[in-house]
Structures are given as structure tokens and as C-alpha cells.
Design a protein around this motif. Structure first.
Motif, PDB file in Angstrom:
ATOM      1  N   ASN A  92       6.612  37.746 -18.371  1.00 46.28           N
ATOM      2  CA  ASN A  92       7.896  38.221 -17.569  1.00 46.28           C
ATOM      3  C   ASN A  92       7.482  39.528 -16.969  1.00 46.28           C
ATOM      4  O   ASN A  92       7.832  39.742 -15.913  1.00 46.28           O
ATOM      5  N   ARG A  93       6.730  40.403 -17.654  1.00 50.90           N
ATOM      6  CA  ARG A  93       6.153  41.595 -16.844  1.00 50.90           C
ATOM      7  C   ARG A  93       4.767  41.584 -16.522  1.00 50.90           C
ATOM      8  O   ARG A  93       3.872  40.953 -17.396  1.00 50.90           O
ATOM      9  N   ILE A 148       7.560  36.692 -30.415  1.00 53.70           N
ATOM     10  CA  ILE A 148       8.423  37.086 -31.322  1.00 53.70           C
ATOM     11  C   ILE A 148       8.701  36.126 -32.428  1.00 53.70           C
ATOM     12  O   ILE A 148       8.106  35.075 -32.169  1.00 53.70           O
ATOM     13  N   ASP A 186       5.437  34.386 -24.036  1.00 49.03           N
ATOM     14  CA  ASP A 186       6.813  34.712 -24.561  1.00 49.03           C
ATOM     15  C   ASP A 186       8.054  34.118 -24.227  1.00 49.03           C
ATOM     16  O   ASP A 186       8.198  33.308 -23.361  1.00 49.03           O
ATOM     17  N   TYR A 187       9.122  34.688 -25.004  1.00 47.18           N
ATOM     18  CA  TYR A 187      10.347  34.097 -25.102  1.00 47.18           C
ATOM     19  C   TYR A 187      11.442  34.118 -23.894  1.00 47.18           C
ATOM     20  O   TYR A 187      12.105  33.269 -23.592  1.00 47.18           O
ATOM     21  N   GLN A 188      10.968  34.801 -22.903  1.00 49.53           N
ATOM     22  CA  GLN A 188      11.559  34.734 -21.516  1.00 49.53           C
ATOM     23  C   GLN A 188      11.280  33.625 -20.718  1.00 49.53           C
ATOM     24  O   GLN A 188      11.963  33.286 -19.924  1.00 49.53           O
ATOM     25  N   ARG A 192      15.750  48.649 -22.853  1.00 54.97           N
ATOM     26  CA  ARG A 192      16.816  47.896 -22.626  1.00 54.97           C
ATOM     27  C   ARG A 192      18.186  48.452 -22.602  1.00 54.97           C
ATOM     28  O   ARG A 192      19.163  48.140 -23.219  1.00 54.97           O
TER      29      ARG A 192
HETATM   30  O1  F6P Z   1       7.856  41.761 -28.391  1.00 55.39           O
HETATM   31  C1  F6P Z   1       8.205  41.288 -27.250  1.00 55.39           C
HETATM   32  C2  F6P Z   1       8.330  42.114 -26.088  1.00 55.39           C
HETATM   33  O2  F6P Z   1       8.568  41.277 -24.734  1.00 55.39           O
HETATM   34  C3  F6P Z   1       6.951  42.691 -25.691  1.00 55.39           C
HETATM   35  O3  F6P Z   1       6.102  42.111 -25.230  1.00 55.39           O
HETATM   36  C4  F6P Z   1       7.259  43.951 -25.019  1.00 55.39           C
HETATM   37  O4  F6P Z   1       6.453  45.026 -25.365  1.00 55.39           O
HETATM   38  C5  F6P Z   1       8.732  44.227 -25.623  1.00 55.39           C
HETATM   39  O5  F6P Z   1       9.567  43.149 -26.116  1.00 55.39           O
HETATM   40  C6  F6P Z   1       9.507  45.035 -24.816  1.00 55.39           C
HETATM   41  O6  F6P Z   1       9.915  44.038 -23.816  1.00 55.39           O
HETATM   42  P1  F6P Z   1      10.675  44.491 -22.479  1.00 55.39           P
HETATM   43  O7  F6P Z   1      10.750  46.177 -22.346  1.00 55.39           O
HETATM   44  O8  F6P Z   1       9.892  43.828 -21.231  1.00 55.39           O
HETATM   45  O9  F6P Z   1      12.169  43.949 -22.565  1.00 55.39           O
END
Ligand code: F6P
Length: 514
Positions: free
Chosen positions: A34-35, A186, A161-163, A351
């Protein structure tokens, strides 16, 4: 006139491989997350630049990227970033744009207000909205297309990852010649919880597009396999899932780099517990400047007998409230005092536009204020609360300054903070208090394991940690360090890529990682 897709299909057919539906690109090893490892940041004057300190994943994958014409596909962290691919520290970066609406629906909505709470034991209630799901599908399709266009013939693509759980299937449909891996950072929830998801079958199908699906814990892999059996009726044997070929997308004749046996292809679904770049943490901890800074931190805190530390993203899964409750009660009961003990709580903002996170911040900050107000003195605050991140050297100094590290997550895929603390303690000192609901507890068995819901139990363990004799601290820390130093993030990625590599078409167009 033939289209580029038709020419690619004809060329692939002539070469004896399966036709792609997208023209192949030039990269043999692609990571999709995702990032991106770099973020587009805009300063106070409005100047934009790419910045970011490389995390463990980047450190582990950088050498593989360099040796294998690697590329990283992901979002740059700001809305509407239309950027051509560029090089950053030797990594080819391919940005995928997200609009402001998509950030709201795909990222903040479906990823972080549906999947995140659902996958973390519904600690917060998940929201189910059809428009969020539609955005998730659309954005996953964009990531899959970007990977399909960048990947060379027979390339290896590792989705994170889940995204991005739909990407493996979407990518396989576009590029049957690719070898596809997926890693879920996760937890994967038990079926009783997972089955609440209105799109539960689509997500499982999306993941099964991969050849290898990695999870943090054995329990996560079992939960996933159970979901596959319940929702699809497929047979699972050990770490293998048998996916019938007849169930595949119409129009795609045979899947590419697959282990086929009869009428099904096998997908591996098993645990690969992630880790950190342990040696680089230790190296930093051994530097004179960081050790001096650790000493200085203790002085700045008023030289308490005991420094306790919590380091978390400000997330409801981390159990920060439970930790504060236990600590507050110990202060109230006179079992601890602000003169003797300080808790440094680093709460990284996260978030911040999601409602549950806003509420959590208010709740935590109210509690911190109350504890400091009730039990502090003019000279000593029981809690030093930091609502921001720190550079890595300052974090390492904090780890060195902390006698007790508190990891009280209610549910956590792994929790790398626990491993970072251990990696930094080259002095074989410090006590790790670790939740049994964090993936790390499967490996770090000589930590003081706790159930964060049991406040009395947590209080007892905090006192035990504070009073632990040096000999015991040393014996425990030595054993923890052995595990973390031997099982670092390079070992994790090598193991995953080795299993994934066994699916590649060796000898033909399939790529073998160097
Ligand atoms: O643990 C899952 C995760 O996506 C990590 O990869 C990341 O560091 C963290 O959560 C924060 O995610 P974001 O700020 O991209 O939502």
C-alpha cells in the motif's frame, strides 16, 4: 492491426509459454505494498520532496532488488500523486495514485475501519459499507495492473498486506506467467469472526491467486485454511491448499508457474514470522552517542529508579489503556511512586481521520492527564507522554534507557517493537513484558508473558519486572536475544522467497532470484 496485447500473446505462444493479457515490463522482482518505502512530504512552505527512513522490509529486500532488476509499487502517501517511476537509493519506485475519495473509502474506510478491526478480534466494531468495498476492488485492480505492466516475463511478484488481498487473483488473471507471493502482516481472524465480512468469499479467492501465502503465526494460517474449507470447500493438507483448476477464470487456459497435480494447483499457506534488521539495531545501540543519550534521558527524567517504556502507534489494538490502568492502580495503591518510577509512553499518531482513532486519542490523553494530575509531584510526572514519532537513534536510546518494556497489545500480528527492544539490549539487561496476543510471543517465550485483559495479573507482572534480580534479567534477555539475532528480517525474506522461488518456471522464462 494487432494490439500490443495480441503481439505479446503471440510472442509468448511462440516461446512456448502461456499468453499474457498485458505486455510484459522489465522488472524481474516486484514488491507491491500500500505504501511506498518513501513518502511524499510537503513542508510548511509548501515544498514537496520524497522522504522516509527505510523500515525492516526495505532493508531486507534492498539486496534482492539490486541483484534482480527490482521495483517497488505503492502509494506515495498524499492524494492525487501522478508520478513517473524514479530511482530512490537504488530502488526503482513506481507510484500508484490514490484520489482523496479513494483514501477515504479504500484506505481509511475498507482497509482501516472494516478489515483492521475485523482482523484484530473486533476490538473496535468494524463498519461494513458497500461503497468502501467498491473502492477497495477498484484500487486493488489499479495496483494489480501496475504490477502486471511492470513485471518481466516470468517475474516474481510479492504482494504485501491486508490492503491488497485481491491483487494476487487480479494479477494472475492479467499475467498467468508470474509467480505470486502474498504476506499478511496482521492477524487472520478465526472463522467465527471472519465470516461476518460480507465479501468473505471474494477475499479468500483473491488471496488464493497467490502461489504462497504467508502469515505471522501458525494460528493465522490455520484460520485462513479453515475459511478456505468453509467458504470454498477446497481440500487442505498440512500447509497446502488444493485449488481446483476448473474454478479458475474463464479465458485463462492454464495457470503459469504452478505446481499442478491432476486437476488442482497447490497453494502454500503457512507461517513465516517477520522480524527486524536486528544487527543494525544492535550496532546503533553500541554507538557511544546513543549510549550517552540513553544516560541523558534518564537524567532528564529525574533519575528515577525504574524507567518503563511503551512504544506504539496510537491504535486501539495496542492495549495502551490497559497498561495505563494497571500502572495507575499501582500508583493509587502506593505500590509504586512517581519518585521511583517513570513510564515513557511514545504514541505515534496514526490514521487520525478515522473516528475510532480520534476517540482513542481523547481517551488516552484524558487518562494520562488524570494519572499525572493525581499522582505526580512538582518534580516528577509518572508518565512522560509523547504524541509523535522519534528518529531511530532516539528510539534506540529510549530502549537502552528503559528497565522495563511494556508491550500489552490486545491483538497484534507480530509487534516489532518487542524485537527492537531485545535487539538493542547488548548489555543483556532490561525486562520485556509481552502480551500473549502479540505474534512475537510465539517466539519470545522468555519474556514475561501477560494477558492484558487481566489487570491484576498485569499489575503483578509489572512489579515482578521492576523487582527482577539481575541474574534472572540476564538469563532471560540472553535467550530472547539469541532468537531475535538469529531470526532477523533477512532470514524471513529469504525463507519466504525460497519457498516462492520453488514455484517459478526454472529454465524457461521463469525468473530465478539471485
Ligand atoms: O501492521 C500493518 C501496517 O500496515 C504496517 O505495515 C504499518 O506500519 C502500519 O500498519 C501503519 O499503517 P498505515 O499508517 O499505512 O495505515
Amino acid at each position: 492491426m494487432t494490439t500490443p496485447e495480441e503481439s505479446a500473446a503471440a510472442a509468448a505462444a511462440a516461446a512456448g509459454s502461456e499468453p499474457s493479457l498485458v505486455v510484459a515490463g522489465e522488472y524481474s522482482f516486484i514488491v507491491v505494498s500500500n505504501r511506498l518505502p518513501v513518502d511524499r512530504v510537503i513542508d510548511a512552505e509548501g515544498n514537496a520532496s520524497w522522504a522516509g527512513s527505510p523500515g525492516g522490509l526495505v532493508t531486507a529486500l534492498e539486496p534482492v532488488m539490486r541483484k534482480n532488476e527490482g521495483a517497488w509499487i505503492g502509494w506515495g502517501g498524499q492524494p492525487d500523486l501522478e508520478f513517473e517511476p524514479f530511482d530512490s537509493d537504488g530502488i526503482r519506485v513506481i507510484p500508484v495514485p490514490l484520489s482523496a475519495d479513494e483514501i477515504e473509502n479504500y484506505y481509511e474506510g475498507f482497509s482501516n475501519d472494516t478489515l483492521w478491526p475485523l482482523y484484530h478480534d473486533v476490538i473496535a466494531p468494524p463498519s461494513f459499507h458497500r461503497e468502501w468495498w467498491e473502492s477497495y476492488v477498484e484500487v486493488n485492480q489499479r495496483f494489480a495492473r501496475a504490477a502486471a505492466e511492470a513485471a518481466a516475463e516470468g517475474a516474481i511478484v510479492w504482494v504485501q498486506d491486508y490492503q491488497l488481498q485481491l491483487v494476487p487473483k487480479m494479477l494472475r488473471e492479467l499475467r498467468p506467467d508470474l509467480t505470486i507471493g502474498f504476506f499478511n502482516h496482521i492477524p487472520f481472524p478465526p472463522y467465527g469472526i471472519y465470516s461476518q465480512l460480507p465479501w468473505r468469499a471474494q477475499i479468500v479467492e483473491g488471496l488464493l491467486g497467490a502461489d504462497v501465502i504467508g502469515f505471522q503465526r501458525v494460528a493465522d494460517a490455520s484460520n485462513f485454511q479453515r475459511a478456505v474449507r468453509r467458504l470454498k470447500g477446497y481440500v487442505t493438507k498440512g500447509t497446502q491448499v488444493e485449488v481446483p483448476l476448473v474454478d479458475q477464470t474463464p479465458g485463462v487456459r492454464v495457470f503459469g508457474p504452478i505446481k499442478r497435480q491432476g486437476n488442482f494447483r497447490t497453494v502454500i499457506a503457512r507461517a513465516f514470522p517477520i522480524s527486524i534488521d536486528s544487527a543494525s539495531f544492535e550496532e546503533l545501540a553500541r554507538s557511544a552517542s546513543v549510549q550517552e543519550r540513553a544516560q541523558q534521558i534518564r537524567e532528564e527524567l529525574g533519575n528515577p529508579k525504574t524507567v518503563m517504556l511503551g512504544v506504539d502507534r496510537l491504535d486501539y489494538t495496542k492495549g495502551i489503556g490497559h497498561r495505563l490502568k494497571a500502572y495507575g492502580e499501582l500508583l493509587a495503591e502506593g505500590k509504586l511512586s512517581a519518585e521511583d518510577v517513570t513510564l515513557v509512553q511514545v504514541a505515534n499518531p496514526s490514521r487520525e481521520r478515522v473516528q475510532a482513532y480520534m476517540e482513542l486519542r481523547d481517551e488516552i490523553e484524558l487518562t494520562v492527564g488524570r494519572i499525572n494530575g493525581d499522582y505526580g509531584t512538582i518534580a516528577h510526572s509518572p508518565i512522560s507522554y509523547q504524541h509523535h514519532g522519534f528518529p531511530r537513534d532516539e528510539m534506540v536510546a529510549l530502549y537502552l534507557a528503559a528497565d522495563v518494556m511494556l508491550v500489552t497489545a490486545l491483538r497484534d500480528g507480530m509487534n516489532l517493537v518487542a524485537k527492537e527492544y531485545v535487539a538493542c539490549r547488548f548489555d543483556d539487561d532490561g525486562v520485556l513484558v509481552l502480551s500473549e496476543f502479540a505474534g512475537a510471543s510465539d517466539e519470545l517465550k522468555r519474556a514475561l508473558l501477560i494477558n492484558p485483559h487481566d489487570i491484576e495479573g498485569l499489575k503483578e507482572v509489572i512489579l515482578q519486572a521492576i523487582g527482577m534480580p539481575k541474574r534472572d534479567r540476564r538469563a532471560r534477555m540472553r535467550s530472547l536475544r539469541k532468537r531475535v539475532l538469529e531470526h532477523d528480517v533477512s532470514r524471513w525474506s529469504n525463507e519466504f522467497l525460497q519457498v516462492l522461488g520453488s514455484y517459478a518456471h526454472h529454465g524457461s522464462a521463469g525468473h530465478e532470484l539471485r
